[in-house]
Design a protein around this motif. Structure first.
Motif, short mmCIF file in Angstrom:
data_model
loop_
_atom_site.label_atom_id
_atom_site.label_comp_id
_atom_site.label_asym_id
_atom_site.label_seq_id
_atom_site.Cartn_x
_atom_site.Cartn_y
_atom_site.Cartn_z
N TYR A 28 -26.86 104.50 64.39
CA TYR A 28 -28.06 105.35 64.38
C TYR A 28 -29.04 104.88 63.31
CZ TYR A 28 -25.61 108.59 67.46
OH TYR A 28 -24.94 109.16 68.53
N ILE A 32 -32.76 103.65 64.39
CA ILE A 32 -33.96 104.33 63.90
C ILE A 32 -34.84 103.39 63.09
CG2 ILE A 32 -34.75 106.16 62.36
CD1 ILE A 32 -32.25 107.74 63.26
N LEU A 78 -41.16 114.62 60.72
CA LEU A 78 -39.93 114.76 61.49
C LEU A 78 -39.67 116.22 61.85
CD1 LEU A 78 -37.46 112.33 59.63
CD2 LEU A 78 -38.54 111.99 61.86
N TYR A 82 -39.34 117.77 65.60
CA TYR A 82 -38.05 118.31 66.05
C TYR A 82 -38.01 119.83 66.10
CZ TYR A 82 -32.99 118.76 66.57
OH TYR A 82 -31.73 119.06 67.04
N ALA A 94 -32.57 114.88 68.67
CA ALA A 94 -32.76 114.52 67.27
C ALA A 94 -33.03 113.02 67.12
CB ALA A 94 -31.52 114.92 66.46
N ALA A 98 -36.50 111.31 65.83
CA ALA A 98 -36.48 110.41 64.67
C ALA A 98 -37.11 109.07 65.01
CB ALA A 98 -35.05 110.21 64.19
N PHE A 102 -40.47 107.76 63.16
CA PHE A 102 -40.48 106.55 62.34
C PHE A 102 -41.41 105.49 62.93
CE2 PHE A 102 -36.90 108.50 60.32
CZ PHE A 102 -36.87 107.95 59.04
N SER A 167 -34.53 106.07 56.65
CA SER A 167 -33.81 106.56 57.82
C SER A 167 -32.81 107.65 57.46
CB SER A 167 -33.08 105.41 58.52
OG SER A 167 -32.04 104.88 57.71
N ALA A 170 -33.43 111.20 58.54
CA ALA A 170 -33.09 111.66 59.89
C ALA A 170 -31.91 112.61 59.87
CB ALA A 170 -32.79 110.47 60.79
N VAL A 175 -29.38 114.06 62.89
CA VAL A 175 -28.97 112.76 63.42
C VAL A 175 -27.71 112.31 62.68
CG1 VAL A 175 -29.58 110.33 63.68
CG2 VAL A 175 -31.32 112.09 64.04
N ASP A 177 -26.27 109.90 61.32
CA ASP A 177 -26.35 108.55 60.76
C ASP A 177 -25.43 108.41 59.56
OD1 ASP A 177 -27.72 110.19 59.03
OD2 ASP A 177 -29.24 108.71 58.53
#
Length: 224
Positions: A28, A32, A78, A82, A94, A98, A102, A167, A170, A175, A177
């Protein structure tokens, strides 16, 4: 300083055990950051052309867009995508939110880099290409862009490094990540220090690879 519990700064065993789980979020993070870079670069190219256009219809909208994106915090944007858009019936996952956020946000910075790189090329290059019978687009793609690319590589690489680090934001919109997974492990084990140091090292490793790639590109595009 005497009250600091130094033995709790980094738990090596926890770091080793949680590393595979945290690393599962790297996909992720890469999607992103690198996806945002790719789409942002494409959009940024056209924004740069619009920014330098002689037509007010193109020039002012792109100026306003670039100004807004550069003047708005990424996290706010963001949240707008969202959490805000569902109020008017538009909803993204999500990851999609993102990636869109970005891409749009980075495009403003890359537009200015591309614009300045194009403007740095001597106008004589345009005149020479025109004298050879080239059209505007032929001159741009075959004469100007190859020279501007060499100039733009270092600042564009810095944008990519910033995207990789940013990132982690996110995770604020769920997200899964690297950073989101680190937060989960930290909350479960009550040891945020260890997992945050670990995830910081992972981000650093990714950025080091990008720096190596940047140096390689610079050498390949440097005139001898």
């Amino acid at each position: 300083m005497s009250g600091i519990e130094w033995q709790h700064i980094f738990d090596l065993q926890l770091a080793i055990e949680s590393f595979p789980y945290i690393l599962q979020g790297i996909g992720y993070t890469i999607l992103i950051s690198f996806g945002g870079m790719l789409f942002g670069l494409i959009l940024g190219f056209f924004l740069a052309l619009g920014r330098t256009s002689k037509l007010v219809l193109f020039r002012w909208p792109t100026r306003i867009f670039i100004s807004y994106m550069r003047g708005t915090p990424m996290l706010v944007f963001l949240f707008l995508l969202y959490f805000g858009l569902p109020n008017i019936g538009i909803q993204f996952s999500a990851v999609t939110a993102a990636l869109i956020g970005f891409s749009l946000h980075s495009s403003a910075y890359m537009a200015e880099i591309i614009r300045s790189s194009l403007n740095s090329i001597d106008k004589g290059q345009w005149e020479a290409a025109t004298a050879l019978g080239m059209s505007y687009w032929q001159s741009l793609f075959f004469v100007i862009l190859p020279q501007a690319t060499r100039i733009a590589i270092p600042p564009l690489s810095n944008v990519l490094l910033d995207l990789i680090k940013a990132s982690s934001l996110a995770a604020m919109i769920t997200v899964p990540d690297l950073f989101q997974r680190a937060k989960i492990v930290g909350g479960r084990e009550f040891d945020y220090m260890t997992v945050y140091i670990l995830v910081g090292l992972i981000y650093w490793g990714i950025c080091l690879l990008v720096e190596v790639w940047q140096n390689h590109l610079e050498k390949r595009t440097t005139y001898n």
